[in-house]
Design a protein around this motif. Structure first.
Motif, PDB file in Angstrom:
ATOM      1  N   ILE A  43       0.880  -1.178   0.000  1.00 15.70           N
ATOM      2  CA  ILE A  43       0.000   0.000   0.000  1.00 15.70           C
ATOM      3  C   ILE A  43       0.911   1.220   0.000  1.00 15.70           C
ATOM      4  CG2 ILE A  43      -1.759   1.266   1.309  1.00 15.70           C
ATOM      5  CD1 ILE A  43      -2.481  -1.462   2.630  1.00 15.70           C
ATOM      6  N   PRO A  93      -9.278   4.398  -4.373  1.00 10.14           N
ATOM      7  CA  PRO A  93      -8.522   5.502  -3.774  1.00 10.14           C
ATOM      8  C   PRO A  93      -8.583   6.788  -4.601  1.00 10.14           C
ATOM      9  CG  PRO A  93      -7.022   3.974  -4.848  1.00 10.14           C
ATOM     10  CD  PRO A  93      -8.385   3.367  -4.946  1.00 10.14           C
ATOM     11  N   SER A 137       1.044   4.182   4.004  1.00  9.54           N
ATOM     12  CA  SER A 137       1.892   3.250   3.270  1.00  9.54           C
ATOM     13  C   SER A 137       2.192   2.059   4.180  1.00  9.54           C
ATOM     14  CB  SER A 137       3.213   3.917   2.872  1.00  9.54           C
ATOM     15  OG  SER A 137       2.975   5.016   2.025  1.00  9.54           O
ATOM     16  N   ILE A 197      -1.688   5.879   0.230  1.00 14.22           N
ATOM     17  CA  ILE A 197      -3.086   5.814  -0.208  1.00 14.22           C
ATOM     18  C   ILE A 197      -3.932   6.880   0.509  1.00 14.22           C
ATOM     19  CG2 ILE A 197      -3.981   4.111   1.446  1.00 14.22           C
ATOM     20  CD1 ILE A 197      -4.494   3.315  -2.062  1.00 14.22           C
ATOM     21  N   HIS A 198      -4.823   7.497  -0.260  1.00 14.25           N
ATOM     22  CA  HIS A 198      -5.709   8.548   0.264  1.00 14.25           C
ATOM     23  C   HIS A 198      -7.146   8.248  -0.126  1.00 14.25           C
ATOM     24  CE1 HIS A 198      -1.922  10.790   0.365  1.00 14.25           C
ATOM     25  NE2 HIS A 198      -2.512  11.670   1.176  1.00 14.25           N
ATOM     26  N   LYS A 199      -8.057   8.486   0.799  1.00 12.40           N
ATOM     27  CA  LYS A 199      -9.483   8.446   0.454  1.00 12.40           C
ATOM     28  C   LYS A 199     -10.255   9.456   1.292  1.00 12.40           C
ATOM     29  CE  LYS A 199     -13.217   7.350  -1.488  1.00 12.40           C
ATOM     30  NZ  LYS A 199     -13.432   7.439  -2.961  1.00 12.40           N
ATOM     31  N   LEU A 218     -10.378  -0.279   0.771  1.00 12.65           N
ATOM     32  CA  LEU A 218      -9.435   0.098  -0.291  1.00 12.65           C
ATOM     33  C   LEU A 218      -8.643  -1.134  -0.758  1.00 12.65           C
ATOM     34  CD1 LEU A 218      -8.227   3.491   1.211  1.00 12.65           C
ATOM     35  CD2 LEU A 218      -9.275   3.232  -1.056  1.00 12.65           C
ATOM     36  N   GLY A 246      -2.627   7.393  -4.646  1.00 10.29           N
ATOM     37  CA  GLY A 246      -1.832   6.302  -4.093  1.00 10.29           C
ATOM     38  C   GLY A 246      -2.133   4.999  -4.814  1.00 10.29           C
ATOM     39  N   SER A 247      -1.422   3.943  -4.425  1.00  2.00           N
ATOM     40  CA  SER A 247      -1.608   2.679  -5.139  1.00  2.00           C
ATOM     41  C   SER A 247      -1.605   1.483  -4.183  1.00  2.00           C
ATOM     42  CB  SER A 247      -0.488   2.492  -6.170  1.00  2.00           C
ATOM     43  OG  SER A 247       0.741   2.333  -5.498  1.00  2.00           O
ATOM     44  N   ILE A 248      -2.211   0.401  -4.668  1.00  5.78           N
ATOM     45  CA  ILE A 248      -2.183  -0.873  -3.941  1.00  5.78           C
ATOM     46  C   ILE A 248      -1.747  -1.956  -4.909  1.00  5.78           C
ATOM     47  CG2 ILE A 248      -3.567  -2.601  -2.716  1.00  5.78           C
ATOM     48  CD1 ILE A 248      -5.285  -0.394  -1.666  1.00  5.78           C
ATOM     49  N   SER A 295      -5.024  -1.060  -7.969  1.00  8.28           N
ATOM     50  CA  SER A 295      -5.619   0.182  -7.465  1.00  8.28           C
ATOM     51  C   SER A 295      -6.946   0.540  -8.116  1.00  8.28           C
ATOM     52  CB  SER A 295      -4.660   1.352  -7.661  1.00  8.28           C
ATOM     53  OG  SER A 295      -3.385   1.010  -7.214  1.00  8.28           O
ATOM     54  N   ASN A 349      -0.744  -4.243  -9.888  1.00 12.37           N
ATOM     55  CA  ASN A 349      -1.348  -2.988  -9.440  1.00 12.37           C
ATOM     56  C   ASN A 349      -2.865  -3.118  -9.557  1.00 12.37           C
ATOM     57  OD1 ASN A 349      -2.281  -0.418  -8.987  1.00 12.37           O
ATOM     58  ND2 ASN A 349      -0.594   0.561 -10.075  1.00 12.37           N
TER      59      ASN A 349
END
Ligand SMILES: Nc1ncnc2c1ncn2[C@@H]1O[C@H](COP(=O)(O)OP(=O)(O)OP(=O)(O)O)[C@@H](O)[C@H]1O
Ligand SMILES: [Mg+2]
Length: 249
Positions: free
Chosen positions: A4, A58, A26, A7-9, A51, A61-63, A71, A69
């Motif tokens: 992670i 999100p 992160s 990441i933002h939400k 997420l 950011g990424s997962i 995301s 990926n």
């Protein structure tokens, strides 16, 4: 590995009532790790889990899961990696259908390889065998509707169903919150055993600090959409139970 990255939400973005539910987290969660998340109401725990699961996407950011990926992937497209158990024993299974039929649906959903789907004897025996490992005697009730079982029995079966496939990640959002202490104990021990047996990477959200103390290989505390504390296995096992209570003082 779940990676992670920042990441933002936010919800109600740009409005007066904007909430930054997850505010730049992160985390690297390695294979086989059992991460426990604690934190006050509204600290962003469920949003973080959503997420990872893909039921919330999100803002930034990424997962990555195993270097894929994910995301922007919707939740159903992540089900090849992820299984999920919710707080309510009523989520995740069909009340009117028998235990056996629910297992059949679970097998279809996850396209379980090497499992002959259909009400044939081989399938029935396989399901019975798996249910017997719970030690709850439910293998003799597989023709009974799911809705006639207790919350604890349902939650244990839901757990079992959710990990029947080759999924690698198990997400648990307060799976015992609606259960009496004895059933909660059975479900937690079942989860712990399945995580170990299937070598799953697991994330558990709990308000039960005793469970946070007893289970898992890592514990984080969230606050206002951020990770406030992050303890590895060694640091976690050095904790005293009261330390966790002190985090909330
Ligand atoms: N769909 C949504 N729309 C608007 N606000 C939301 C939504 N989902 C969550 N929030 C808000 O985001 C914040 C974080 O919520 P979240 O559910 O992630 O918290 P939590 O840590 O899981 O809390 P709890 O311990 O109560 O389950 C809260 O302020 C919540 O009201
Ligand atoms: Mg929550």
């Amino acid at each position: 590995m779940i990676a992670i990255n920042d990441i933002h939400k936010a919800f109600n973005k740009g409005k007066a009532n904007q909430v930054n539910a997850v505010n730049g987290i992160s985390l690297k969660i390695t294979d086989g790790e059992f991460l426990v998340i604690v934190g006050s109401n509204g600290s962003g725990k469920t949003t973080l889990l959503n997420l990872v699961a893909g039921s919330v996407l999100p803002d930034a950011g990424s997962i990555n899961i195993d270097n894929n990926n994910v995301s922007k992937l919707a939740d159903y497209r992540r089900s090849q990696w992820i299984a999920r158990v919710f707080q309510s024993p009523m989520s995740g299974t069909a009340s009117d259908l028998s235990i056996l039929d629910n297992f059949r649906l679970a097998a279809i959903r996850t396209k379980h390889k090497g499992l002959s789907i259909g009400i044939n004897d081989a399938f029935k025996q396989e399901v019975k065998g798996k249910i017997a490992t719970l030690g709850m005697g439910l293998e003799n009730k597989i023709d009974q509707p799911m809705g006639t079982l207790s919350g604890g029995q349902r939650q244990a079966l839901t757990l079992l169903m959710s990990v029947m496939d080759s999924c690698k990640v198990l997400l648990l959002d307060e799976p015992t919150a609606a259960l009496d202490p004895r059933s909660a104990d059975v479900v937690m021990r079942t989860a712990d055993k399945l995580i170990a047996d299937f070598k799953l990477t697991a994330i558990l959200i709990t308000h039960n600090l005793k469970d946070a103390f007893n289970y898992g290989t890592r514990v984080i505390q969230m606050s206002e959409g951020l990770v406030l504390r992050d303890l590895n296995n060694k640091q976690k096992s050095d904790l005293k139970q009261n330390d966790l209570f002190d985090w909330f003082a």
